[in-house]
Design a protein around this motif. Structure first.
Motif, PDB file in Angstrom:
ATOM      1  N   ASP A  17      64.424  56.032  27.366  1.00  0.00           N
ATOM      2  CA  ASP A  17      63.828  56.315  26.065  1.00  0.00           C
ATOM      3  C   ASP A  17      64.098  55.182  25.080  1.00  0.00           C
ATOM      4  O   ASP A  17      63.212  54.766  24.335  1.00  0.00           O
ATOM      5  N   PHE A  18      65.305  54.649  25.096  1.00  0.00           N
ATOM      6  CA  PHE A  18      65.674  53.536  24.223  1.00  0.00           C
ATOM      7  C   PHE A  18      64.850  52.301  24.538  1.00  0.00           C
ATOM      8  O   PHE A  18      64.349  51.619  23.637  1.00  0.00           O
ATOM      9  N   VAL A  19      64.691  52.000  25.838  1.00  0.00           N
ATOM     10  CA  VAL A  19      63.923  50.826  26.261  1.00  0.00           C
ATOM     11  C   VAL A  19      62.466  50.965  25.834  1.00  0.00           C
ATOM     12  O   VAL A  19      61.863  50.020  25.322  1.00  0.00           O
ATOM     13  N   GLU A  20      61.885  52.143  26.022  1.00  0.00           N
ATOM     14  CA  GLU A  20      60.484  52.369  25.641  1.00  0.00           C
ATOM     15  C   GLU A  20      60.296  52.327  24.133  1.00  0.00           C
ATOM     16  O   GLU A  20      59.331  51.747  23.633  1.00  0.00           O
ATOM     17  N   LEU A  24      61.337  47.040  25.151  1.00  0.00           N
ATOM     18  CA  LEU A  24      62.135  46.044  25.861  1.00  0.00           C
ATOM     19  C   LEU A  24      61.711  45.867  27.316  1.00  0.00           C
ATOM     20  O   LEU A  24      62.353  45.146  28.055  1.00  0.00           O
ATOM     21  N   ASP A  25      60.628  46.515  27.724  1.00  0.00           N
ATOM     22  CA  ASP A  25      60.189  46.483  29.126  1.00  0.00           C
ATOM     23  C   ASP A  25      59.937  45.072  29.632  1.00  0.00           C
ATOM     24  O   ASP A  25      60.375  44.713  30.731  1.00  0.00           O
ATOM     25  N   LEU A  28      63.155  43.072  30.176  1.00  0.00           N
ATOM     26  CA  LEU A  28      63.883  43.563  31.342  1.00  0.00           C
ATOM     27  C   LEU A  28      63.182  43.175  32.633  1.00  0.00           C
ATOM     28  O   LEU A  28      63.836  42.883  33.635  1.00  0.00           O
ATOM     29  N   ASP A  29      61.847  43.164  32.614  1.00  0.00           N
ATOM     30  CA  ASP A  29      61.103  42.744  33.800  1.00  0.00           C
ATOM     31  C   ASP A  29      61.422  41.299  34.162  1.00  0.00           C
ATOM     32  O   ASP A  29      61.566  40.965  35.338  1.00  0.00           O
ATOM     33  N   LYS A  30      61.553  40.442  33.167  1.00  0.00           N
ATOM     34  CA  LYS A  30      61.884  39.032  33.425  1.00  0.00           C
ATOM     35  C   LYS A  30      63.245  38.902  34.108  1.00  0.00           C
ATOM     36  O   LYS A  30      63.408  38.109  35.029  1.00  0.00           O
ATOM     37  N   VAL A  31      64.195  39.674  33.653  1.00  0.00           N
ATOM     38  CA  VAL A  31      65.532  39.637  34.252  1.00  0.00           C
ATOM     39  C   VAL A  31      65.506  40.245  35.650  1.00  0.00           C
ATOM     40  O   VAL A  31      66.088  39.697  36.592  1.00  0.00           O
ATOM     41  N   ASN A  32      64.807  41.365  35.794  1.00  0.00           N
ATOM     42  CA  ASN A  32      64.752  42.040  37.089  1.00  0.00           C
ATOM     43  C   ASN A  32      64.028  41.210  38.138  1.00  0.00           C
ATOM     44  O   ASN A  32      64.364  41.265  39.321  1.00  0.00           O
ATOM     45  N   VAL A  33      63.038  40.420  37.727  1.00  0.00           N
ATOM     46  CA  VAL A  33      62.328  39.548  38.672  1.00  0.00           C
ATOM     47  C   VAL A  33      63.267  38.486  39.222  1.00  0.00           C
ATOM     48  O   VAL A  33      63.261  38.197  40.419  1.00  0.00           O
ATOM     49  N   ARG A  34      64.090  37.931  38.372  1.00  0.00           N
ATOM     50  CA  ARG A  34      65.062  36.916  38.843  1.00  0.00           C
ATOM     51  C   ARG A  34      66.033  37.520  39.848  1.00  0.00           C
ATOM     52  O   ARG A  34      66.343  36.911  40.876  1.00  0.00           O
TER      53      ARG A  34
END
Length: 98
Positions: A17-20, A24-25, A28-34
């Motif tokens: 809920d905080f991310v949405e 911040l999606d 976070l996607d940029k970090v998760n892709v790495r």
């Protein structure tokens, strides 16, 4: 002052809920892709990877080995599919190897 919600949320639900709420999606996607690249490609490829950047659905990967770049270029579609499966959503549409 914001009203307090009396319903009980799990920590993961509260974090989602905080991310949405704060949009911040994409960050976070940029970090998760790495992280997904490092996990799926292994040490052999990671040793030659110097930069990974996600922009508008395109993953830009900078490699220091031209031979590795050529080999990976043959499997771009498979790389996109594997990374999206690891992320759990379709974040990457294309891969550019530099």
């Amino acid at each position: 002052m914001a009203k307090r919600n009396n319903s009980i949320l799990s920590f993961s639900d509260a974090l989602k809920d905080f991310v949405e709420t704060n949009k911040l999606d994409k960050g976070l996607d940029k970090v998760n892709v790495r992280d997904a690249w490092a996990k799926l490609m292994g040490n052999g490829v990671n040793n030659y990877t110097s930069n990974i950047e996600l922009k508008f659905g395109t993953l830009y990967v900078q490699l220091s080995s031209s031979v590795l770049r050529e080999e990976l270029s043959y499997g771009k579609n498979k790389i996109v599919k594997m990374l999206n499966e690891e992320l759990g959503k379709e974040v990457i549409k294309n891969v550019v190897l530099r």
